[in-house]
Design a protein around this motif. Sequence first.
Motif, PDB file in Angstrom:
ATOM      1  N   PHE A  51      49.534  36.824  53.755  1.00 17.29           N
ATOM      2  CA  PHE A  51      48.223  36.851  54.417  1.00 17.29           C
ATOM      3  C   PHE A  51      48.277  37.692  55.690  1.00 17.29           C
ATOM      4  N   ASN A  52      49.285  37.440  56.522  1.00 18.61           N
ATOM      5  CA  ASN A  52      49.400  38.185  57.776  1.00 18.61           C
ATOM      6  C   ASN A  52      49.804  39.638  57.537  1.00 18.61           C
ATOM      7  N   GLY A  53      50.600  39.880  56.497  1.00 18.98           N
ATOM      8  CA  GLY A  53      51.006  41.250  56.201  1.00 18.98           C
ATOM      9  C   GLY A  53      49.840  42.141  55.846  1.00 18.98           C
ATOM     10  N   ALA A  54      48.803  41.547  55.250  1.00 17.19           N
ATOM     11  CA  ALA A  54      47.619  42.326  54.877  1.00 17.19           C
ATOM     12  C   ALA A  54      46.706  42.590  56.064  1.00 17.19           C
ATOM     13  N   ARG A  55      47.111  42.155  57.240  1.00 16.80           N
ATOM     14  CA  ARG A  55      46.275  42.317  58.438  1.00 16.80           C
ATOM     15  C   ARG A  55      46.791  43.382  59.392  1.00 16.80           C
ATOM     16  N   SER A  56      47.805  44.120  58.977  1.00 16.38           N
ATOM     17  CA  SER A  56      48.304  45.217  59.809  1.00 16.38           C
ATOM     18  C   SER A  56      48.868  46.309  58.917  1.00 16.38           C
ATOM     19  N   SER A  97      42.138  32.422  51.531  1.00 20.11           N
ATOM     20  CA  SER A  97      43.585  32.391  51.356  1.00 20.11           C
ATOM     21  C   SER A  97      44.018  33.373  50.273  1.00 20.11           C
ATOM     22  N   VAL A  98      45.332  33.542  50.139  1.00 18.56           N
ATOM     23  CA  VAL A  98      45.874  34.393  49.078  1.00 18.56           C
ATOM     24  C   VAL A  98      45.491  33.830  47.710  1.00 18.56           C
ATOM     25  N   TYR A  99      45.462  32.501  47.596  1.00 23.32           N
ATOM     26  CA  TYR A  99      45.065  31.875  46.328  1.00 23.32           C
ATOM     27  C   TYR A  99      43.637  32.281  45.949  1.00 23.32           C
ATOM     28  N   ALA A 100      42.716  32.182  46.900  1.00 17.00           N
ATOM     29  CA  ALA A 100      41.328  32.548  46.626  1.00 17.00           C
ATOM     30  C   ALA A 100      41.208  34.035  46.350  1.00 17.00           C
ATOM     31  N   SER A 101      41.964  34.847  47.076  1.00 16.81           N
ATOM     32  CA  SER A 101      41.965  36.292  46.832  1.00 16.81           C
ATOM     33  C   SER A 101      42.353  36.596  45.395  1.00 16.81           C
ATOM     34  N   PRO A 103      45.495  55.542  44.085  1.00 17.32           N
ATOM     35  CA  PRO A 103      44.616  54.373  43.973  1.00 17.32           C
ATOM     36  C   PRO A 103      43.311  54.720  43.267  1.00 17.32           C
ATOM     37  N   ASN A 104      42.809  53.783  42.466  1.00 14.07           N
ATOM     38  CA  ASN A 104      41.506  54.009  41.839  1.00 14.07           C
ATOM     39  C   ASN A 104      40.400  53.159  42.468  1.00 14.07           C
ATOM     40  N   VAL A 105      40.796  52.289  43.410  1.00 15.28           N
ATOM     41  CA  VAL A 105      39.803  51.486  44.116  1.00 15.28           C
ATOM     42  C   VAL A 105      40.174  51.409  45.588  1.00 15.28           C
ATOM     43  N   MET A 106      39.158  51.491  46.436  1.00 12.63           N
ATOM     44  CA  MET A 106      39.379  51.354  47.876  1.00 12.63           C
ATOM     45  C   MET A 106      38.571  50.165  48.393  1.00 12.63           C
ATOM     46  N   PHE A 107      39.242  49.300  49.131  1.00 11.91           N
ATOM     47  CA  PHE A 107      38.580  48.192  49.811  1.00 11.91           C
ATOM     48  C   PHE A 107      38.298  48.630  51.244  1.00 11.91           C
ATOM     49  N   ALA A 108      37.058  48.453  51.680  1.00  9.27           N
ATOM     50  CA  ALA A 108      36.649  48.893  53.016  1.00  9.27           C
ATOM     51  C   ALA A 108      35.914  47.762  53.711  1.00  9.27           C
ATOM     52  N   GLY A 109      36.250  47.531  54.968  1.00 13.02           N
ATOM     53  CA  GLY A 109      35.564  46.478  55.705  1.00 13.02           C
ATOM     54  C   GLY A 109      36.369  45.980  56.887  1.00 13.02           C
ATOM     55  N   ASP A 110      36.105  44.745  57.259  1.00 14.52           N
ATOM     56  CA  ASP A 110      36.782  44.151  58.414  1.00 14.52           C
ATOM     57  C   ASP A 110      37.909  43.232  57.941  1.00 14.52           C
ATOM     58  N   SER A 111      38.224  42.206  58.696  1.00 16.14           N
ATOM     59  CA  SER A 111      39.335  41.325  58.328  1.00 16.14           C
ATOM     60  C   SER A 111      39.065  40.548  57.042  1.00 16.14           C
ATOM     61  N   HIS A 112      37.818  40.435  56.637  1.00 18.90           N
ATOM     62  CA  HIS A 112      37.518  39.793  55.353  1.00 18.90           C
ATOM     63  C   HIS A 112      37.950  40.684  54.189  1.00 18.90           C
ATOM     64  N   ALA A 113      37.887  41.978  54.390  1.00 17.62           N
ATOM     65  CA  ALA A 113      38.430  42.895  53.376  1.00 17.62           C
ATOM     66  C   ALA A 113      39.949  42.742  53.305  1.00 17.62           C
ATOM     67  N   MET A 114      40.576  42.566  54.468  1.00 22.36           N
ATOM     68  CA  MET A 114      42.033  42.358  54.494  1.00 22.36           C
ATOM     69  C   MET A 114      42.403  41.078  53.737  1.00 22.36           C
ATOM     70  N   ALA A 115      41.618  40.015  53.954  1.00 17.32           N
ATOM     71  CA  ALA A 115      41.901  38.740  53.290  1.00 17.32           C
ATOM     72  C   ALA A 115      41.756  38.870  51.774  1.00 17.32           C
ATOM     73  N   LEU A 116      40.713  39.560  51.313  1.00 12.61           N
ATOM     74  CA  LEU A 116      40.531  39.749  49.871  1.00 12.61           C
ATOM     75  C   LEU A 116      41.645  40.620  49.293  1.00 12.61           C
ATOM     76  N   TYR A 117      42.139  41.557  50.072  1.00  9.74           N
ATOM     77  CA  TYR A 117      43.193  42.474  49.624  1.00  9.74           C
ATOM     78  C   TYR A 117      44.574  41.801  49.603  1.00  9.74           C
ATOM     79  N   SER A 118      44.708  40.633  50.236  1.00  7.75           N
ATOM     80  CA  SER A 118      46.030  40.041  50.467  1.00  7.75           C
ATOM     81  C   SER A 118      46.825  39.814  49.184  1.00  7.75           C
ATOM     82  N   SER A 119      46.180  39.428  48.095  1.00  6.94           N
ATOM     83  CA  SER A 119      46.930  39.192  46.852  1.00  6.94           C
ATOM     84  C   SER A 119      47.390  40.500  46.217  1.00  6.94           C
ATOM     85  N   ILE A 120      46.735  41.601  46.563  1.00  6.68           N
ATOM     86  CA  ILE A 120      47.223  42.921  46.125  1.00  6.68           C
ATOM     87  C   ILE A 120      48.446  43.285  46.956  1.00  6.68           C
ATOM     88  N   TYR A 121      48.334  43.059  48.266  1.00  4.37           N
ATOM     89  CA  TYR A 121      49.468  43.324  49.158  1.00  4.37           C
ATOM     90  C   TYR A 121      50.690  42.514  48.735  1.00  4.37           C
TER      91      TYR A 121
END
Length: 654
Positions: free
Chosen positions: A392-397, A634-638, A423-441
Amino acid sequence: MKYRKEIDGLRALAVLPVVLFHAGFTVFSGGFVGVDIFFVISGFLITTIIVDEIDKDSFSLLNFYERRARRILPALFFVMLCTLPFAWFWMLPQDLKEFSDSLVAVPVFASNVLFYLTSGYFDASSELRPLLHTWSLAVEEQYYVLFPLFLMLAWGLGKKWIIFLILFFSAVSIVFAQWSLSSHPFFAFYMLPTRGFEILIGALLSLYVSHKSNIISVSYSVGQLLSIVGLMLIFYAIFVFDKNTPSPGLYTLIPTIGAGLVLLFANDKNIVGKLLGRKIFVAIGLISYSLYLWHQPLFAFVRYINIDPLNKDIMFLLVVLSALLAFLSWRFIEIPFRNKNKFNLTAVSVLALCFSMLFISIGLIGHFNGGYDYRLPAYSRDSNLFGDYKIFNGARSSDKSCNNLLNLSLLPEEVCLASSDKPNVMFAGDSHAMALYSSIYGKVVPLKALLVSGHACPIYPDLTYTPTYKMTFGNNCTNISKEVLRVAKKIKSIETIVIVNFFNKVDDQGSGYRLKGKALTNKETFVNGYDYLVKSLLLLGKRVIFVIDVPHLKFDPKYCLQKLPYSINMNKECRFTKQENELARREYINEVYKMKARFPELIIYDPTPYFCDDKFCEIEKYTHSFYNDKHHISVYASESILNSMVENNLLSIR
């Protein structure tokens, strides 16, 4: 120094607003300035005592620090001792670990440094930190390590030159504080270099009175007027300032100069002196130190065991209880320890050393034991309930994954992560984008993806934004937003853009954003910002998915889901109604679908069904939390949301 009862009255005027502000009584919106007033009083009194003793050639550093120890340590250590069992039985592991850190910092008067270093976007609420208020004691004691030495070294220059030097240091401190508000706000709040001018104002007044002994010899009417002006300045700050008032800085001069005028001109013959000299104010002033010590841990622990906000009746009772405890500790701890006949220097020194070592030892053990997570049942420990925090924290930096992606350069404050060089998809946004991206990270969901984001940065490429003084992030949002468009255009393999942002209120309040110099409301910001972004991305031939923000919680999930065996909140229901969620987001959802009507090609994805059924919205499933905090998933929800998007052919694993 001759006793002045109006100074004790001024102490009451300092401590009461602080306590009532922390209790949540909104009428005292600027009650935090009570700490600033305390600093001025302290600087005035301590400097007066030191100067008087130096003039008489009787000043001793040993005696000075003995007096400080007798004044500060006994009540402080007693309150700390009382917090230990409540912390053990009620605090969750991460919070107990942070509390343990403060046990180490407080005895060495470094808690302001600790809270500065640990302040940030994901802090535990300051209301729940039992020893947070000790930062001001640390600032004072750091000052008094240096100030007596300065006076002793500079005394040969004469008081006139000392006054000039203090004026200079005060000016440097206030300029530094004002500058730090926008660039380093947590440093400005907690640290001596930016708070020093408040104590120095008191010192300056004391030295000037000593140098020009006739300064208070003004006419009755002038002294009356100036003391009333001082009192009005204090009242103005208490009742007009609020949490958005930049502090410390130039605004802080209002209550500190007010306190200075009261110290100089209030006496037992004028209105202000008589008012502050009333028995009730003097009595509160006498217990003000103990009252300041007791209120924060008492408020913090009661709030800690109550997920729902406390009502005003309960908070008022806690204020009364704080005052009762303050009287008892003043009567039976403060007064006896100031009596050298009861506790000599050796006794005070031994007790201070022993209790310091005790707290430091307990704190170090608590820190290295991770807050004793074994107190929790296995199913509700962090690793099971919230997943791997490192992911989770790794996806925030940013890491180095974007460095070799077509020489993609990183902007200040930008968070850029890539799971593929194509990449074929880009996630763009604020920390909520980071949270959704966390399971990819975390390589849980194998998407070929890129994240371009910034903390607290909605993606509005055409709008300019000036962050408030408190922001330690969000200072480069416009450039990060433009970077999204640049990357979308530059990296040809990107087919889909997923927009994920925190949902703000969509109303007519000012947003801080501007379009071609014109200030925008929240609603205008939403419409103009997203319309430009979506239109620009569609013109690039990209498929654009707007992810509706997840339901927000009114409570931190860990205080509901994680229950110690002795917790008072064992039966708290960890869910909320679907109707509550819909009411909170009605205007936001309406604007999202209006945007869909303007851009039919835009794809809207709503993750709400993952959280809510027909009646309730849940925050966990199978002992796995959907949330890491009130609104970051959370990573689970992501993982679940992204897999759902794949199943619905919105995203492709290939």
